[in-house]
Design an enzyme around this catalytic site. Structure first.
Site, mmCIF file in Angstrom:
data_model
loop_
_atom_site.group_PDB
_atom_site.id
_atom_site.type_symbol
_atom_site.label_atom_id
_atom_site.label_comp_id
_atom_site.label_asym_id
_atom_site.label_seq_id
_atom_site.Cartn_x
_atom_site.Cartn_y
_atom_site.Cartn_z
ATOM 1 N N GLY A 39 0.811 -1.218 0.000
ATOM 2 C CA GLY A 39 0.000 0.000 0.000
ATOM 3 C C GLY A 39 0.841 1.264 0.000
ATOM 4 O O GLY A 39 0.379 2.345 -0.372
ATOM 5 N N ARG A 40 2.071 1.123 0.449
ATOM 6 C CA ARG A 40 2.968 2.290 0.397
ATOM 7 C C ARG A 40 4.401 1.849 0.157
ATOM 8 O O ARG A 40 5.352 2.516 0.566
ATOM 9 C CB ARG A 40 2.860 3.101 1.668
ATOM 10 C CG ARG A 40 3.146 2.310 2.920
ATOM 11 C CD ARG A 40 3.409 3.241 4.038
ATOM 12 N NE ARG A 40 3.306 2.532 5.300
ATOM 13 C CZ ARG A 40 3.482 3.115 6.449
ATOM 14 N NH1 ARG A 40 3.750 4.395 6.497
ATOM 15 N NH2 ARG A 40 3.393 2.428 7.558
ATOM 16 N N LYS A 89 9.710 2.732 0.628
ATOM 17 C CA LYS A 89 8.552 2.722 1.533
ATOM 18 C C LYS A 89 8.138 4.162 1.796
ATOM 19 O O LYS A 89 8.939 4.954 2.302
ATOM 20 C CB LYS A 89 8.915 2.026 2.846
ATOM 21 C CG LYS A 89 7.739 1.904 3.815
ATOM 22 C CD LYS A 89 8.050 0.942 4.941
ATOM 23 C CE LYS A 89 6.915 0.887 5.953
ATOM 24 N NZ LYS A 89 7.221 -0.070 7.031
ATOM 25 N N ARG A 112 14.305 0.147 1.188
ATOM 26 C CA ARG A 112 14.619 -1.129 1.820
ATOM 27 C C ARG A 112 15.253 -2.064 0.795
ATOM 28 O O ARG A 112 14.974 -1.962 -0.403
ATOM 29 C CB ARG A 112 13.330 -1.788 2.339
ATOM 30 C CG ARG A 112 12.513 -0.891 3.216
ATOM 31 C CD ARG A 112 11.532 -1.684 4.034
ATOM 32 N NE ARG A 112 10.367 -2.131 3.297
ATOM 33 C CZ ARG A 112 9.273 -2.571 3.910
ATOM 34 N NH1 ARG A 112 9.220 -2.650 5.232
ATOM 35 N NH2 ARG A 112 8.219 -2.949 3.212
ATOM 36 N N ASP A 114 0.983 -10.978 7.013
ATOM 37 C CA ASP A 114 1.510 -10.130 5.939
ATOM 38 C C ASP A 114 2.836 -9.496 6.344
ATOM 39 O O ASP A 114 3.494 -8.852 5.527
ATOM 40 C CB ASP A 114 0.498 -9.035 5.560
ATOM 41 C CG ASP A 114 -0.011 -8.263 6.763
ATOM 42 O OD1 ASP A 114 -0.581 -8.890 7.668
ATOM 43 O OD2 ASP A 114 0.191 -7.041 6.816
ATOM 44 N N ASN A 115 3.241 -9.675 7.583
ATOM 45 C CA ASN A 115 4.522 -9.131 8.041
ATOM 46 C C ASN A 115 5.530 -10.242 8.325
ATOM 47 O O ASN A 115 6.487 -10.051 9.060
ATOM 48 C CB ASN A 115 4.330 -8.274 9.295
ATOM 49 C CG ASN A 115 3.594 -6.975 8.981
ATOM 50 O OD1 ASN A 115 3.607 -6.519 7.841
ATOM 51 N ND2 ASN A 115 2.969 -6.393 9.978
ATOM 52 N N ASP A 148 9.165 -5.259 8.062
ATOM 53 C CA ASP A 148 8.144 -4.281 8.441
ATOM 54 C C ASP A 148 8.310 -3.800 9.881
ATOM 55 O O ASP A 148 7.629 -4.247 10.799
ATOM 56 C CB ASP A 148 6.729 -4.832 8.229
ATOM 57 C CG ASP A 148 6.252 -4.567 6.810
ATOM 58 O OD1 ASP A 148 7.104 -4.200 5.974
ATOM 59 O OD2 ASP A 148 5.052 -4.709 6.533
HETATM 60 P P1 AMP Z 1 1.302 -2.741 8.395
HETATM 61 O O1 AMP Z 1 0.384 -2.946 9.567
HETATM 62 O O2 AMP Z 1 2.117 -1.494 8.452
HETATM 63 O O3 AMP Z 1 2.136 -3.943 8.120
HETATM 64 O O4 AMP Z 1 0.373 -2.507 7.129
HETATM 65 C C1 AMP Z 1 -0.710 -3.310 6.790
HETATM 66 C C2 AMP Z 1 -1.223 -2.927 5.431
HETATM 67 O O5 AMP Z 1 -1.589 -1.555 5.404
HETATM 68 C C3 AMP Z 1 -0.226 -3.121 4.303
HETATM 69 O O6 AMP Z 1 -0.939 -3.529 3.170
HETATM 70 C C4 AMP Z 1 0.330 -1.731 4.107
HETATM 71 O O7 AMP Z 1 0.814 -1.533 2.805
HETATM 72 C C5 AMP Z 1 -0.872 -0.876 4.392
HETATM 73 N N1 AMP Z 1 -0.510 0.480 4.839
HETATM 74 C C6 AMP Z 1 -0.002 0.846 6.040
HETATM 75 N N2 AMP Z 1 0.203 2.170 6.085
HETATM 76 C C7 AMP Z 1 -0.193 2.668 4.886
HETATM 77 C C8 AMP Z 1 -0.232 3.969 4.308
HETATM 78 N N3 AMP Z 1 0.160 5.059 4.974
HETATM 79 N N4 AMP Z 1 -0.694 4.072 3.048
HETATM 80 C C9 AMP Z 1 -1.114 3.001 2.345
HETATM 81 N N5 AMP Z 1 -1.105 1.766 2.837
HETATM 82 C C10 AMP Z 1 -0.648 1.588 4.088
HETATM 83 MG MG MG Z 2 3.167 -4.696 6.782
#
Ligand code: AMP
Ligand code: MG
Length: 538
Positions: free
Chosen positions: A112-113, A133, A203, A280-281, A290
């Site tokens: 997502g980012r 990232k 990364r 997913d992590n 992550d």
């Molecule tokens: P995380 O909990 O950071 O591992 O993220 C879980 C999901 O949310 C992943 O698909 C990330 O890509 C997405 N995500 C987290 N922060 C953002 C953001 N600021 N913009 C877009 N997607 C995000």
């Molecule tokens: Mg993640």
């Protein structure tokens, strides 16, 4: 087409983007948030930023990629790793993955980012994927903005490199760049958003594939895409396993169980708490991936979690990490089952995780205590009693093990001598009042047993200390240190980031002039945001 000044350097960098070449691509090319079906990735460009500025880069990662110092300090480098410019051979994309978050299936998540730039194959023929990232929206951004803020980017940048130097499998960080754009974040999710500086970390890893990359296809019944991704992963990252087949899939899964266990053993050794062990992590290579609301144990407390979102159930607390890893592996097993169609070998591998973890953990703990080898008969109770004692009073885990290595034990000792020996250990305690006579009795009793055990091994103090200091770090990226470097950076002073990066390069060395970074968490940091608990907002 090559900017002046760097043509030779750039020409020597080779990209080989097999992920996009070999795997199914999302046919839709617009960068809109959506469900992406039957595809491993979507092509997407990073968002252009107005005034990028280099905060720091890792010289070791630069060396891995074949980047020279001049290149890393050039304006061209900043433009590339801010996402404004593509190096020849780069091909940018975001991958599709799903995941189990906090125990529940969350559906499609995806990069997502994170935007992949492609893979560099270095002079040693090693493949390194690059990923920005915080470089803007992708089809997987869901309701968020695709951006990252400085505070979380500093934490990811510093911790990736600190973990590497601690000898822990991890994704790496090449660069940390300010975008020049402010980003709104509600850090405490309490309706008080503030503007924070935006940043991008580049990364680096041989693969960023997560358990969730496989889960998404099985959840949708897209088994042929699942097979393509599994076969690709085996051929690129597990070539020693041979040509993909159901037997090889099982061997592959067994290897993932082992590398995941090994990673967790390292985390337990140094007191690292990931904080968001969603599937997913979880890296398919057993890399720490992550860096979000992670934290370092200060006082030894197995129930501690750095993640405010997790404060209620403590699913991802320090002591749960091995069980959660196993739970995640079971989810991966379910995801690859359609390629194997046999439950037993997958189940057996998930069960063997426990055994592999347990024996690896015992060996690791024996090393922390300076023992030559783990003695199955006796050492279990010695370690159990120590861990119980460590949680009786607030005890800094990192300092405790370093000080324990200083015990000078000349053969048989009487009780009085044992008491005198404990003086250095006192530095590890946070609350002197907790060191009651009852507590002292218990730790003296433990020390007596420990000394007897050491005498059995009969190593010289010098040898034992060397062994212990090689596995018990003096320097870890304490939560409050990272926060201090963030507070300064937000005022425009990046010096502490550089200083921490330098110190964390040699975490097992004494570094007498850097002692200040090995001290206990100061009292002001006990409950300060960023120093004790963190939210997922980043
Ligand atoms: P995380 O909990 O950071 O591992 O993220 C879980 C999901 O949310 C992943 O698909 C990330 O890509 C997405 N995500 C987290 N922060 C953002 C953001 N600021 N913009 C877009 N997607 C995000
Ligand atoms: Mg993640």
């Amino acid at each position: 087409m090559y900017p002046m000044g760097y043509p030779d350097m750039i020409k020597s960098i080779k990209f080989d983007n097999s992920f996009v070449r070999e795997l199914p691509e999302d046919p839709e090319t617009t960068n809109t948030r959506r469900q992406v079906l039957s595809s491993c990735y979507s092509r997407v460009n990073p968002t252009i930023v107005s005034s990028p500025k280099l905060v720091a880069y890792s010289r070791e990662v630069a060396a891995l990629l074949g980047f020279s110092k001049e290149f890393c300090e050039s304006d061209y480098f900043i433009q590339v790793f801010a996402g404004n410019l593509m190096m020849p051979g780069m091909d940018t994309y975001a991958t599709c993955y799903g995941g189990h978050q906090f125990g529940n299936w969350a559906g499609q998540l995806g990069d997502g980012r994170a935007i992949n730039l492609g893979d560099i194959v270095n002079k040693q023929s090693k493949r390194w994927g690059l990923q920005l990232k915080g470089a803007g929206l992708t089809p997987y951004s869901r309701t968020a903005d695709g951006l990252a803020v400085l505070r979380s980017s500093i934490r990811e940048f510093l911790c990736s490199e600190a973990m590497f130097h601690l000898g822990i499998p991890t994704t790496r960080a090449l660069s940390l760049i300010l975008t020049g754009k402010m980003v709104e974040r509600d850090m405490f999710y309490d309706g008080h958003p503030r503007l924070e500086p935006g940043a991008i970390v580049c990364r680096v890893a041989s693969s960023f594939t997560r358990f969730g990359n496989f889960e998404i296809f099985t959840s949708r019944g897209e088994i042929s895409v699942l097979k393509q991704l599994v076969d690709y992963t085996i051929s690129k990252d597990f070539p020693h396993l041979g040509k993909p087949s159901p037997e090889v899939y099982i061997k592959w899964f067994e290897e993932i169980c082992r590398t995941t266990a090994d990673m967790i053993i390292h985390w337990m050794r140094v007191g690292f708490v990931h904080g968001v062990m969603n599937t997913d992590n979880m890296s398919i290579l057993g890399l720490t991936i992550d860096y979000g609301p992670y934290g370092w144990l200060e006082d030894y407390n197995p129930a501690w979690t750095p993640n405010t979102t997790d404060a209620g159930t403590r699913r991802y607390c320090f002591g749960n990490q091995p069980q959660i890893a196993q739970w995640n592996l079971a989810k991966l097993a379910t995801a690859i089952y359609p390629l194997i169609e046999k439950t037993k070998p997958l189940q057996a591998a998930v069960e063997r995780f426990e055994h592999h973890y347990q024996s690896g953990w015992q060996t690791m703990m024996a090393k922390k205590l300076g023992l030559i080898a783990y003695d199955t008969g006796k050492d279990g109770s010695l370690i159990k009693e120590l861990l119980e004692i460590l949680s009786l009073a607030e005890t800094d885990m990192t300092i405790f093990f370093r000080k324990l290595a200083l015990l000078d034990i000349p053969g048989f000792m009487n009780n009085f001598e044992i008491q005198a020996l404990t003086t250095p250990l006192m530095d590890a305690y946070y609350i002197p009042d907790q060191i009651t006579s009852g507590y002292k009795k218990r730790i003296y009793g433990w020390l007596e047993g420990y000394i007897q055990r050491l005498n059995k091994d009969n190593l010289s103090m010098k040898k034992r200390r060397k062994k212990m200091d090689a596995v018990n770090p003096k320097y870890v990226l304490r939560n409050y240190l990272a926060q201090q470097s963030i507070d300064k950076a937000e005022q425009g002073d990046f010096s502490m980031i550089h200083e921490l990066l330098e110190v964390m390069r040699r975490p097992y060395d004494e570094q007498p002039d850097k002692k200040i970074f090995a001290e206990k968490r100061p009292d002001w940091a006990r409950s300060k945001p960023g120093c004790s608990m963190l939210s997922c907002s980043s």
